[in-house]
Write a protein that holds these residues in place. Structure first.
Motif, PDB file in Angstrom:
ATOM      1  N   LYS A   1       0.836  -1.212   0.000  1.00 39.39           N
ATOM      2  CA  LYS A   1       0.000   0.000   0.000  1.00 39.39           C
ATOM      3  C   LYS A   1       0.871   1.262   0.000  1.00 39.39           C
ATOM      4  O   LYS A   1       0.382   2.368  -0.232  1.00 39.39           O
ATOM      5  N   LEU A   2       2.162   1.103   0.280  1.00 42.08           N
ATOM      6  CA  LEU A   2       3.046   2.270   0.341  1.00 42.08           C
ATOM      7  C   LEU A   2       3.488   2.678  -1.065  1.00 42.08           C
ATOM      8  O   LEU A   2       3.529   1.858  -1.973  1.00 42.08           O
ATOM      9  N   GLY A   3       3.849   3.954  -1.217  1.00 41.24           N
ATOM     10  CA  GLY A   3       4.331   4.430  -2.510  1.00 41.24           C
ATOM     11  C   GLY A   3       5.708   3.880  -2.818  1.00 41.24           C
ATOM     12  O   GLY A   3       6.027   3.531  -3.953  1.00 41.24           O
ATOM     13  N   ALA A   4       6.558   3.839  -1.789  1.00 42.53           N
ATOM     14  CA  ALA A   4       7.929   3.331  -1.937  1.00 42.53           C
ATOM     15  C   ALA A   4       8.436   2.952  -0.554  1.00 42.53           C
ATOM     16  O   ALA A   4       7.866   3.380   0.454  1.00 42.53           O
ATOM     17  N   ILE A   5       9.490   2.142  -0.549  1.00 43.07           N
ATOM     18  CA  ILE A   5      10.146   1.813   0.727  1.00 43.07           C
ATOM     19  C   ILE A   5      11.599   2.246   0.617  1.00 43.07           C
ATOM     20  O   ILE A   5      12.293   1.894  -0.344  1.00 43.07           O
ATOM     21  N   ILE A   6      12.029   3.047   1.591  1.00 42.49           N
ATOM     22  CA  ILE A   6      13.437   3.464   1.632  1.00 42.49           C
ATOM     23  C   ILE A   6      14.133   2.637   2.707  1.00 42.49           C
ATOM     24  O   ILE A   6      13.637   2.523   3.830  1.00 42.49           O
ATOM     25  N   THR A   7      15.262   2.041   2.358  1.00 36.92           N
ATOM     26  CA  THR A   7      15.945   1.157   3.309  1.00 36.92           C
ATOM     27  C   THR A   7      16.755   1.942   4.327  1.00 36.92           C
ATOM     28  O   THR A   7      17.089   3.109   4.117  1.00 36.92           O
ATOM     29  N   LYS A   8      17.115   1.259   5.397  1.00 38.50           N
ATOM     30  CA  LYS A   8      18.121   1.749   6.333  1.00 38.50           C
ATOM     31  C   LYS A   8      19.428   1.915   5.560  1.00 38.50           C
ATOM     32  O   LYS A   8      19.671   1.173   4.594  1.00 38.50           O
ATOM     33  N   THR A   9      20.274   2.842   5.937  1.00 37.67           N
ATOM     34  CA  THR A   9      21.544   3.027   5.241  1.00 37.67           C
ATOM     35  C   THR A   9      22.354   1.727   5.193  1.00 37.67           C
ATOM     36  O   THR A   9      22.511   1.051   6.201  1.00 37.67           O
ATOM     37  N   VAL A  10      22.875   1.455   4.002  1.00 33.80           N
ATOM     38  CA  VAL A  10      23.762   0.301   3.807  1.00 33.80           C
ATOM     39  C   VAL A  10      25.160   0.840   3.518  1.00 33.80           C
ATOM     40  O   VAL A  10      25.321   1.789   2.738  1.00 33.80           O
TER      41      VAL A  10
ATOM     42  N   LYS B   1      24.440  -4.546   8.320  1.00 31.14           N
ATOM     43  CA  LYS B   1      25.261  -5.742   8.067  1.00 31.14           C
ATOM     44  C   LYS B   1      26.080  -5.672   6.787  1.00 31.14           C
ATOM     45  O   LYS B   1      26.661  -6.678   6.370  1.00 31.14           O
ATOM     46  N   GLY B   2      26.077  -4.499   6.131  1.00 29.99           N
ATOM     47  CA  GLY B   2      26.920  -4.355   4.945  1.00 29.99           C
ATOM     48  C   GLY B   2      26.216  -4.776   3.657  1.00 29.99           C
ATOM     49  O   GLY B   2      25.200  -5.452   3.661  1.00 29.99           O
ATOM     50  N   ILE B   3      26.815  -4.386   2.536  1.00 29.47           N
ATOM     51  CA  ILE B   3      26.176  -4.552   1.228  1.00 29.47           C
ATOM     52  C   ILE B   3      26.015  -6.023   0.823  1.00 29.47           C
ATOM     53  O   ILE B   3      25.014  -6.393   0.199  1.00 29.47           O
ATOM     54  N   GLU B   4      26.977  -6.860   1.193  1.00 28.42           N
ATOM     55  CA  GLU B   4      26.842  -8.261   0.753  1.00 28.42           C
ATOM     56  C   GLU B   4      25.629  -8.917   1.379  1.00 28.42           C
ATOM     57  O   GLU B   4      24.851  -9.597   0.711  1.00 28.42           O
ATOM     58  N   ASP B   5      25.441  -8.663   2.674  1.00 27.17           N
ATOM     59  CA  ASP B   5      24.267  -9.207   3.367  1.00 27.17           C
ATOM     60  C   ASP B   5      22.987  -8.604   2.777  1.00 27.17           C
ATOM     61  O   ASP B   5      21.983  -9.293   2.604  1.00 27.17           O
ATOM     62  N   PHE B   6      23.051  -7.313   2.441  1.00 29.05           N
ATOM     63  CA  PHE B   6      21.880  -6.637   1.871  1.00 29.05           C
ATOM     64  C   PHE B   6      21.450  -7.331   0.576  1.00 29.05           C
ATOM     65  O   PHE B   6      20.274  -7.616   0.356  1.00 29.05           O
TER      66      PHE B   6
END
Ligand SMILES: Cc1cc2nc3c(=O)[nH]c(=O)nc-3n(C[C@H](O)[C@H](O)[C@H](O)COP(=O)(O)O)c2cc1C
Length: 307
Positions: free
Chosen positions: A40-49, A78-83
């Motif tokens: 239902k959301l327009g977009a989701i912004i992630t926590k900083t990676v 947890k860093g980009i690889e985990d992301f």
């Protein structure tokens, strides 16, 4: 009567409505899914990676203040690889555009993070460059305070992708209008305004800081008038998309930002008070649309007029 058309198109990317979540305030994947239907959301912004995992700052790192909160999380992630391995597959199943928020120590980090995310364009629809976290002394975005380094970071990311790039700024960085001009010139497509403002609180009995980090980023209703002013001034000077954040707790707050010119509105601290805040705000926007007989939210955007 058909309801108001809430859709927003930014750089060729269409969001079903202007409601999104501010980075770092909506968990990392499914934490809010018991309360909010993410579709239902327009977009989701992630926590900083970041490139490498970060433990974040020592506790305590959150403190409630009058009209807001202080946080000194310190970009724990947890860093980009985990992301890529765990978060992207989660969001791949959700039909809502994902905006990945990234931060780095130097332009090399921004370039690497953007290059890696660009490979997941099927899920990551835009990138938000966090140039403004006030809680990181070294090894984070602190170094980005230098104007030239901010431009270098944006340029580095730009070279790696054609995805929309939003530069996230805070008044902590200096003159927001000037920096906005610089980062747009360096290749940002839009701006995210604002990140938190640095503050502190003291426990008078212990005569100690409330936060182990001493200072933290102030967010919530206390910063709303400041955020609103920046959104208004930036939109007056630059015709670029803006994602607004800063004390958006209710539909009226969101409407103020849209009337000031915001394209998207990001709900942050409100998620900690009311985990359904995003959807409550969405309902409020619809009701306002009906009450004011608006056909499209676009007709409201920037409709502010002087007294
Ligand atoms: C607990 C907490 C964590 C946050 N983490 C991030 C982050 O990782 N990256 C970022 O760009 N902004 C971060 N922010 C800033 C928010 O995204 C937002 O810009 C700011 O809080 C203002 O909005 P609000 O008043 O609605 O919270 C964080 C804010 C809070 C309260």
């Amino acid at each position: 009567m058909p309801g108001i058309d809430l859709s927003v198109t930014v750089k060729g990317l269409t969001f079903r409505n202007p409601i999104t979540v501010a980075s770092g305030t909506f968990g990392t994947t499914g934490e809010y899914s018991d309360f909010v239907d993410y579709e239902k959301l327009g977009a989701i912004i992630t926590k900083t990676v970041t490139v490498k995992p970060r433990a974040g700052n020592p506790m305590p790192r959150i403190f409630e203040t009058t009209g807001g909160m202080l946080n000194a999380i310190g970009l724990q992630n947890k860093g980009i690889e985990d992301f890529i391995e765990h978060k992207i597959p989660y969001f791949a199943k959700i039909k809502t555009p994902l905006i990945a928020n990234i931060a780095g120590e130097n332009e090399g980090d921004f370039s690497l993070l953007t290059r890696m995310l660009h490979k997941h364009k099927n899920v990551v629809k835009a990138i938000e460059l966090n140039l403004s976290c006030p809680n990181v002394e070294k090894g984070g975005t602190h170094g980005m305070k230098k104007k030239a380094r901010m431009k270098d970071a944006v340029r580095a990311a730009r070279q790696e992708t054609d995805l929309p790039l939003f530069a996230k700024l805070s008044p902590e960085l200096g003159d927001v209008l000037e920096i906005a001009g610089d980062v747009l010139e360096a290749g940002a497509d839009g701006l995210s305004l604002i990140n938190t403002l640095k503050g502190m609180a003291i426990d008078i009995e212990k005569r100690r800081s409330r936060l182990a980090n001493i200072t933290g980023g102030l967010s919530g209703p206390a910063i709303k008038p400041i955020a609103l002013r920046y959104v208004y001034e930036v939109k007056k000077n630059y015709k670029v998309p803006v994602i607004a954040a800063g004390g958006i707790m209710t539909a009226s707050d969101a409407l103020e930002f849209i009337i000031a010119g915001a394209d998207m509105v990001a709900v942050g601290t409100a998620n900690f008070v009311n985990p359904r805040a995003t959807l409550d705000i969405l309902e409020g926007l619809r009701a306002y649309g009906v009450r004011h007989r608006l056909a499209r939210i676009a007709d409201l955007r920037g409709s502010f007029s002087h007294l």
